[in-house]
Design a protein around this motif. Structure first.
Motif, mmCIF file in Angstrom:
data_model
loop_
_atom_site.group_PDB
_atom_site.id
_atom_site.type_symbol
_atom_site.label_atom_id
_atom_site.label_comp_id
_atom_site.label_asym_id
_atom_site.label_seq_id
_atom_site.Cartn_x
_atom_site.Cartn_y
_atom_site.Cartn_z
ATOM 1 N N SER A 93 0.817 -1.213 0.000
ATOM 2 C CA SER A 93 0.000 0.000 0.000
ATOM 3 C C SER A 93 0.852 1.266 0.000
ATOM 4 O O SER A 93 0.359 2.348 -0.339
ATOM 5 C CB SER A 93 -0.938 0.006 1.220
ATOM 6 O OG SER A 93 -0.220 0.263 2.418
ATOM 7 N N MET A 94 2.135 1.134 0.354
ATOM 8 C CA MET A 94 2.992 2.325 0.469
ATOM 9 C C MET A 94 4.197 2.311 -0.442
ATOM 10 O O MET A 94 4.896 3.334 -0.542
ATOM 11 C CB MET A 94 3.458 2.477 1.928
ATOM 12 C CG MET A 94 2.346 2.793 2.906
ATOM 13 S SD MET A 94 2.933 3.009 4.615
ATOM 14 C CE MET A 94 3.163 1.287 5.091
ATOM 15 N N LYS A 95 4.497 1.204 -1.102
ATOM 16 C CA LYS A 95 5.705 1.158 -1.934
ATOM 17 C C LYS A 95 5.484 1.957 -3.226
ATOM 18 O O LYS A 95 4.354 2.101 -3.703
ATOM 19 C CB LYS A 95 6.070 -0.288 -2.260
ATOM 20 C CG LYS A 95 5.175 -0.961 -3.282
ATOM 21 C CD LYS A 95 5.698 -2.333 -3.658
ATOM 22 C CE LYS A 95 4.836 -2.978 -4.746
ATOM 23 N NZ LYS A 95 5.354 -4.293 -5.149
ATOM 24 N N GLY A 96 6.582 2.452 -3.771
ATOM 25 C CA GLY A 96 6.499 3.173 -5.037
ATOM 26 C C GLY A 96 5.845 4.534 -4.895
ATOM 27 O O GLY A 96 5.644 5.061 -3.795
ATOM 28 N N ALA A 97 5.509 5.109 -6.046
ATOM 29 C CA ALA A 97 4.893 6.438 -6.069
ATOM 30 C C ALA A 97 3.440 6.347 -5.624
ATOM 31 O O ALA A 97 2.697 5.470 -6.041
ATOM 32 C CB ALA A 97 4.981 7.010 -7.480
ATOM 33 N N GLY A 98 3.042 7.245 -4.772
ATOM 34 C CA GLY A 98 1.660 7.267 -4.314
ATOM 35 C C GLY A 98 1.401 6.265 -3.204
ATOM 36 O O GLY A 98 2.204 5.367 -2.941
ATOM 37 N N THR A 99 0.268 6.419 -2.561
ATOM 38 C CA THR A 99 -0.121 5.546 -1.455
ATOM 39 C C THR A 99 -1.529 5.024 -1.693
ATOM 40 O O THR A 99 -2.421 5.801 -2.063
ATOM 41 C CB THR A 99 -0.099 6.320 -0.116
ATOM 42 O OG1 THR A 99 1.204 6.884 0.077
ATOM 43 C CG2 THR A 99 -0.452 5.411 1.050
ATOM 44 N N LYS A 100 -1.710 3.731 -1.508
ATOM 45 C CA LYS A 100 -3.052 3.143 -1.597
ATOM 46 C C LYS A 100 -3.705 3.314 -0.224
ATOM 47 O O LYS A 100 -3.701 2.414 0.623
ATOM 48 C CB LYS A 100 -2.955 1.671 -2.003
ATOM 49 C CG LYS A 100 -2.329 1.437 -3.373
ATOM 50 C CD LYS A 100 -2.283 -0.044 -3.703
ATOM 51 C CE LYS A 100 -1.689 -0.303 -5.074
ATOM 52 N NZ LYS A 100 -0.240 0.055 -5.141
ATOM 53 N N ASP A 101 -4.290 4.478 -0.019
ATOM 54 C CA ASP A 101 -4.765 4.853 1.313
ATOM 55 C C ASP A 101 -5.880 3.954 1.818
ATOM 56 O O ASP A 101 -5.928 3.653 3.021
ATOM 57 C CB ASP A 101 -5.234 6.309 1.299
ATOM 58 C CG ASP A 101 -4.095 7.272 1.011
ATOM 59 O OD1 ASP A 101 -3.278 7.517 1.910
ATOM 60 O OD2 ASP A 101 -4.022 7.753 -0.133
ATOM 61 N N ASP A 102 -6.773 3.525 0.938
ATOM 62 C CA ASP A 102 -7.885 2.672 1.391
ATOM 63 C C ASP A 102 -7.358 1.369 2.000
ATOM 64 O O ASP A 102 -7.831 0.928 3.050
ATOM 65 C CB ASP A 102 -8.838 2.361 0.232
ATOM 66 C CG ASP A 102 -9.644 3.583 -0.205
ATOM 67 O OD1 ASP A 102 -9.682 4.564 0.561
ATOM 68 O OD2 ASP A 102 -10.230 3.553 -1.299
ATOM 69 N N ALA A 103 -6.390 0.757 1.325
ATOM 70 C CA ALA A 103 -5.818 -0.493 1.828
ATOM 71 C C ALA A 103 -5.036 -0.253 3.119
ATOM 72 O O ALA A 103 -5.129 -1.032 4.076
ATOM 73 C CB ALA A 103 -4.914 -1.131 0.774
ATOM 74 N N LEU A 104 -4.277 0.835 3.165
ATOM 75 C CA LEU A 104 -3.486 1.165 4.356
ATOM 76 C C LEU A 104 -4.402 1.357 5.566
ATOM 77 O O LEU A 104 -4.166 0.780 6.642
ATOM 78 C CB LEU A 104 -2.676 2.439 4.092
ATOM 79 C CG LEU A 104 -1.880 3.010 5.268
ATOM 80 C CD1 LEU A 104 -0.818 2.026 5.739
ATOM 81 C CD2 LEU A 104 -1.248 4.347 4.872
#
Length: 481
Positions: A420-431
């Motif tokens: 959810s946090m690797k790379g560009a951007g964040t997958k906030d819903d999953a986090l």
């Protein structure tokens, strides 16, 4: 078993006529001297330091969380004296002698599984995960139907690397809880111009989900207003998303996440896989009930309409909440099932996906662990490698999720957080979903696994990928108090 007191009340013999107090001796404290325990009775060895039955369990109940220990101690096998040897006390909430409830493949708290108030089985919420289902015979078993979001799950005990893993969350109930005072604090934090976000964070992250429900109900009683609506009106962005998620019950939150994953164009299969593969039978039943109540829709029908092919069969099978969680571990059956999986995949051209579905969706996690061990002996590779070779797309991801949870639920969620946090951007819903659903179940073990896998603390990733009050509330949930 009880004994009458010696002599007069207070435990000392009364003064005897004709025997005055002798000079030079200090006043007596009573005879006999204070006992360290009643004398051994036939068939029951003396217990050190316990002079009265009904005392709290001195062993801290480290391996059977949520199950009361017998109040008398049986004679050791072979008639040898001594009873059970003292065991170190397990971790627990302040002021309590029992450790926090664990999740399984559940808890939301509870919550085996807790992973959420105590959970177990597949998550949560409690078994809470690998990591949540102990081998048969090592504990008294998950309650029929699996752990619910509010049922403590026994600590797991595994062969090998995950031997005697006990789950614990970073968020625990505060022992000095007062819903009325907490409601006043929240009202003050939102009243007038501006909002005291720090007060909201400090209070809500230091309360369990069950305590937050009490605050929510007390707030409405005291002020005639809906606490969640007030919070939404005062907060915004991902910070609002976290706070509102914290105020929902575990079952309601899962139901909302599933509905959101299927709403509108497209389907978020990753969310479906995460929830359906990690919750216990009882938790899944509670989610289905909450889904029906909140949306007037049938979860199974929605899953069937939003998916297709063998993946549809997988999610429908999982949603029934019918896994044989309490089956006795059977090595011979494990060998037969391992051979059937091999013959359905690696041994032939093409793959019989229905055979994988049949075994991976119905057997207990204990039993599947044995099946996977036997499979490696036959195929000379792990079940996860075979799944990657034989399947693709969402079906591959779903089958791999089951295999990973069976081996280590904590690794499954550590990987979800990392992705959810690797790379560009964040997958906030999953986090947000993983932190909210696991902070009361097994976040301590997830953090340890995260550190082992990626060489950095989970907190450092959160600090790098988030900001402001959003970062503060996530860190508070992950660090605990």
């Amino acid at each position: 078993m009880s004994y009458p007191p010696y002599g007069a009340p207070g435990g000392a013999y009364p003064p005897q006529p004709g025997y005055p107090q002798q000079p030079g001796y200090p006043p007596q404290q009573g005879y006999p001297p204070p006992q360290q325990g009643y004398p051994p009775q036939p068939g029951y060895p003396a217990q050190p330091g316990f002079g009265q039955m009904g005392m709290p369990d001195p062993y801290g109940n480290p391996h059977n969380i949520g199950f009361q220990q017998p109040q008398q101690y049986p004679q050791s096998s072979g008639g040898m004296p001594g009873g059970y040897p003292p065991q170190p006390a397990g971790p627990g909430y302040p002021g309590y002698s029992y450790p926090p409830a664990v999740g399984g493949a559940g808890s939301y708290p509870p919550v085996a599984g807790g992973d959420y108030p105590p959970g177990g089985g597949g998550g949560a919420y409690p078994p809470a995960g690998g990591g949540t289902y102990p081998p048969a015979g090592s504990y008294q078993g998950i309650p029929p139907g699996g752990a619910s979001y509010s049922t403590p799950v026994p600590a797991a005990s595994y062969p090998g690397t995950y031997n005697q893993i006990k789950e614990s969350g970073t968020v625990r109930p505060t022992p000095t809880f007062n819903a009325e005072e907490d409601a006043k604090i929240l009202r003050k934090a939102m009243k007038g111009l501006g909002t005291d976000e720090k007060a909201i964070i400090d209070l809500l992250t230091a309360r369990s989900n069950a305590q937050r429900q009490d605050i929510k109900n007390r707030f409405k009683t005291m002020y005639g207003k809906d606490l969640i609506k007030d919070l939404k009106s005062e907060l915004s962005g991902h910070f609002e998303q976290v706070i509102v998620a914290m105020m929902a019950t575990a079952a309601d939150y899962d139901a909302e996440q599933l509905r959101e994953a299927m709403r509108g164009a497209g389907t978020n299969e990753s969310t479906l896989i995460e929830i359906l593969c990690t919750r216990t039978n009882r938790q899944l039943q509670e989610v289905k009930s909450a889904y029906k109540l909140k949306f007037s829709r049938d979860l199974e029908k929605d899953l069937a309409s939003e998916t297709s092919g063998h993946f549809k069969r997988l999610v429908v099978s999982l949603s029934t909440g019918n896994r044989m969680e309490n089956q006795a571990v059977d090595i011979e059956k494990a060998k037969r099932d391992a051979m059937e999986l091999y013959q359905a995949g690696e041994r032939v051209l093409g793959t019989d996906e229905s055979k994988f579905n049949q075994i991976l969706c119905s057997q207990s996690f204990d039993q599947l662990r044995l099946v996977f061990q036997e499979y490696r002996k036959i195929a000379s590779r792990g079940i996860d490698e075979s799944i990657r070779r034989e399947m693709s797309g969402n079906l591959e991801q779903g089958m791999l999720a089951i295999a990973t949870v069976v081996e280590s639920k904590h690794r499954f969620f550590a990987e979800k957080l990392y992705n959810s946090m690797k790379g560009a951007g964040t997958k906030d819903d999953a986090l947000v979903r993983v932190i909210i659903s696991r902070c009361e179940v097994d976040m301590v073990q997830i953090k340890q696994e995260f550190q082992r896998l990626y060489g950095r603390p989970l907190e450092s990733f959160i600090e790098s990928d988030t900001s402001g009050d959003y970062k503060k509330v996530l860190l508070a949930l992950v660090r605990g108090f």
